[in-house]
Scaffold this motif. Structure first.
Motif, PDB file in Angstrom:
ATOM      1  N   UNK A 151     -23.252  60.844  95.356  1.00  0.00           N
ATOM      2  CA  UNK A 151     -23.262  61.835  94.274  1.00  0.00           C
ATOM      3  C   UNK A 151     -21.830  62.167  93.856  1.00  0.00           C
ATOM      4  N   UNK A 152     -20.946  62.312  94.841  1.00  0.00           N
ATOM      5  CA  UNK A 152     -19.536  62.544  94.524  1.00  0.00           C
ATOM      6  C   UNK A 152     -18.937  61.385  93.721  1.00  0.00           C
ATOM      7  N   UNK A 153     -19.322  60.177  94.084  1.00  0.00           N
ATOM      8  CA  UNK A 153     -18.714  58.981  93.483  1.00  0.00           C
ATOM      9  C   UNK A 153     -19.392  58.530  92.193  1.00  0.00           C
ATOM     10  N   UNK A 154     -20.510  59.123  91.837  1.00  0.00           N
ATOM     11  CA  UNK A 154     -21.324  58.633  90.717  1.00  0.00           C
ATOM     12  C   UNK A 154     -20.526  58.344  89.442  1.00  0.00           C
ATOM     13  N   UNK A 155     -19.605  59.208  89.013  1.00  0.00           N
ATOM     14  CA  UNK A 155     -18.878  58.908  87.772  1.00  0.00           C
ATOM     15  C   UNK A 155     -17.936  57.710  87.888  1.00  0.00           C
ATOM     16  N   UNK A 156     -17.577  57.333  89.105  1.00  0.00           N
ATOM     17  CA  UNK A 156     -16.590  56.273  89.311  1.00  0.00           C
ATOM     18  C   UNK A 156     -17.199  54.925  89.676  1.00  0.00           C
ATOM     19  N   UNK A 157     -18.485  54.896  90.000  1.00  0.00           N
ATOM     20  CA  UNK A 157     -19.086  53.664  90.514  1.00  0.00           C
ATOM     21  C   UNK A 157     -19.304  52.561  89.488  1.00  0.00           C
ATOM     22  N   UNK A 158     -19.731  52.859  88.260  1.00  0.00           N
ATOM     23  CA  UNK A 158     -19.991  51.758  87.327  1.00  0.00           C
ATOM     24  C   UNK A 158     -18.760  50.863  87.154  1.00  0.00           C
ATOM     25  N   UNK A 159     -18.941  49.569  87.441  1.00  0.00           N
ATOM     26  CA  UNK A 159     -17.904  48.545  87.299  1.00  0.00           C
ATOM     27  C   UNK A 159     -16.732  48.703  88.269  1.00  0.00           C
ATOM     28  N   UNK A 160     -16.875  49.522  89.289  1.00  0.00           N
ATOM     29  CA  UNK A 160     -15.783  49.718  90.246  1.00  0.00           C
ATOM     30  C   UNK A 160     -15.662  48.523  91.185  1.00  0.00           C
ATOM     31  N   UNK A 161     -14.433  48.269  91.622  1.00  0.00           N
ATOM     32  CA  UNK A 161     -14.154  47.290  92.671  1.00  0.00           C
ATOM     33  C   UNK A 161     -14.055  48.051  93.991  1.00  0.00           C
ATOM     34  N   UNK A 162     -14.933  47.714  94.944  1.00  0.00           N
ATOM     35  CA  UNK A 162     -15.043  48.484  96.184  1.00  0.00           C
ATOM     36  C   UNK A 162     -14.646  47.646  97.392  1.00  0.00           C
ATOM     37  N   UNK A 163     -14.092  48.327  98.382  1.00  0.00           N
ATOM     38  CA  UNK A 163     -13.735  47.706  99.651  1.00  0.00           C
ATOM     39  C   UNK A 163     -14.383  48.508 100.769  1.00  0.00           C
ATOM     40  N   UNK A 164     -15.294  47.867 101.506  1.00  0.00           N
ATOM     41  CA  UNK A 164     -15.912  48.467 102.686  1.00  0.00           C
ATOM     42  C   UNK A 164     -15.160  47.901 103.878  1.00  0.00           C
ATOM     43  N   UNK A 165     -14.200  48.675 104.380  1.00  0.00           N
ATOM     44  CA  UNK A 165     -13.196  48.142 105.294  1.00  0.00           C
ATOM     45  C   UNK A 165     -13.749  47.804 106.676  1.00  0.00           C
ATOM     46  N   UNK A 166     -14.770  48.531 107.118  1.00  0.00           N
ATOM     47  CA  UNK A 166     -15.438  48.253 108.402  1.00  0.00           C
ATOM     48  C   UNK A 166     -16.937  48.233 108.110  1.00  0.00           C
ATOM     49  N   UNK A 167     -17.410  47.144 107.532  1.00  0.00           N
ATOM     50  CA  UNK A 167     -18.720  47.140 106.881  1.00  0.00           C
ATOM     51  C   UNK A 167     -19.881  47.331 107.845  1.00  0.00           C
ATOM     52  N   UNK A 168     -19.873  46.651 108.995  1.00  0.00           N
ATOM     53  CA  UNK A 168     -20.954  46.804 109.958  1.00  0.00           C
ATOM     54  C   UNK A 168     -22.314  46.499 109.369  1.00  0.00           C
ATOM     55  N   UNK A 169     -23.153  47.515 109.233  1.00  0.00           N
ATOM     56  CA  UNK A 169     -24.493  47.352 108.675  1.00  0.00           C
ATOM     57  C   UNK A 169     -24.473  47.092 107.175  1.00  0.00           C
ATOM     58  N   UNK A 195     -22.956  48.589  95.581  1.00  0.00           N
ATOM     59  CA  UNK A 195     -23.430  47.518  94.703  1.00  0.00           C
ATOM     60  C   UNK A 195     -24.751  47.896  94.042  1.00  0.00           C
ATOM     61  N   UNK A 196     -25.632  48.536  94.794  1.00  0.00           N
ATOM     62  CA  UNK A 196     -26.920  48.962  94.239  1.00  0.00           C
ATOM     63  C   UNK A 196     -26.730  49.942  93.098  1.00  0.00           C
ATOM     64  N   UNK A 197     -25.655  50.736  93.174  1.00  0.00           N
ATOM     65  CA  UNK A 197     -25.431  51.800  92.198  1.00  0.00           C
ATOM     66  C   UNK A 197     -24.442  51.424  91.100  1.00  0.00           C
ATOM     67  N   UNK A 198     -24.123  50.142  90.976  1.00  0.00           N
ATOM     68  CA  UNK A 198     -23.379  49.720  89.797  1.00  0.00           C
ATOM     69  C   UNK A 198     -21.975  49.214  89.985  1.00  0.00           C
ATOM     70  N   UNK A 199     -21.486  49.102  91.222  1.00  0.00           N
ATOM     71  CA  UNK A 199     -20.161  48.535  91.434  1.00  0.00           C
ATOM     72  C   UNK A 199     -20.127  47.087  90.960  1.00  0.00           C
ATOM     73  N   UNK A 200     -19.006  46.678  90.400  1.00  0.00           N
ATOM     74  CA  UNK A 200     -18.894  45.301  89.898  1.00  0.00           C
ATOM     75  C   UNK A 200     -18.559  44.320  91.002  1.00  0.00           C
TER      76      UNK A 200
END
Length: 204
Positions: free
Chosen positions: A58-76, A84-89
């Protein structure tokens, strides 16, 4: 590498005879909302709990569309897949455990998601390289007992991994003390049980 609990960071129990060696993960929003995936029962591997994830995204919602994301310790993959489900590119999911990394690749194949990439590597070593393109959103949620937060923060800040207005999410134990760069502005800060979670924005 990340691990299993609803809102408290605990190591996943070792599989016992007659019990499954996987645990369920549910994507809670976006195009794959309600989709259930499994992640391996690896020591120290646990996803960010549903309630914390819902608040974070919810905090990130305005920033997620087309964002480049890094999950540094992805695990699960709870954070990277949710993004990705919420619109990250794009989401790069770093994972050191070979079994967990392979499971993440299988999830991306099942979801038909070319926007996700799994990188089987030690996260701190990987951050020592030069970034091809900076990231808009970075998730820092390592295994608590390995105390990798500060080294991750320092490398991200010093090596040029962050876009000028990047968002950085940090999940830790409540008492964890961190030294943040002066241009990282605290946007949100909450505690749930034995977990403190914070969101920072880069403010140059």
């Amino acid at each position: 590498m990340k691990a299993s609990r609803q809102s408290v960071k605990k190591s996943a129990p070792a599989p016992t005879k007659g019990h499954s060696n996987t645990h369920p993960l549910r994507i809670i929003g976006g195009r794959w909302r309600g989709r259930k995936l499994n992640f391996p029962a690896v020591d120290g591997l646990r996803p960010t709990g549903d309630r914390i994830r819902e608040t974070l995204f919810n905090w990130l919602a305005p920033r997620l569309p087309d964002a480049r994301c890094l999950d540094l310790f992805a695990g699960s993959g709870a954070l990277g897949l949710e993004a990705l489900s919420r619109g990250a590119s794009l989401a790069s999911l770093l994972e050191q455990h070979p079994g967990a990394a392979q499971q993440l690749r299988e999830h991306l194949h099942t979801l038909a998601c070319p926007e996700g990439q799994v990188i089987h590597a030690n996260s701190l070593d990987w951050l020592d390289s030069a970034p091809p393109t900076p990231f808009d959103i970075v998730f820092i949620d390592p295994p608590f007992r390995q105390n990798l937060w500060q080294e991750s923060i320092d490398r991200l800040n010093q090596r040029g991994w962050l876009a000028p207005d990047a968002a950085i999410y940090i999940e830790s134990e409540p008492e964890t003390a961190l030294t943040l760069p002066p241009h990282w502005q605290l946007h949100r800060n909450k505690t749930s049980g034995q977990v403190r979670y914070r969101l920072y924005f880069v403010n140059h």
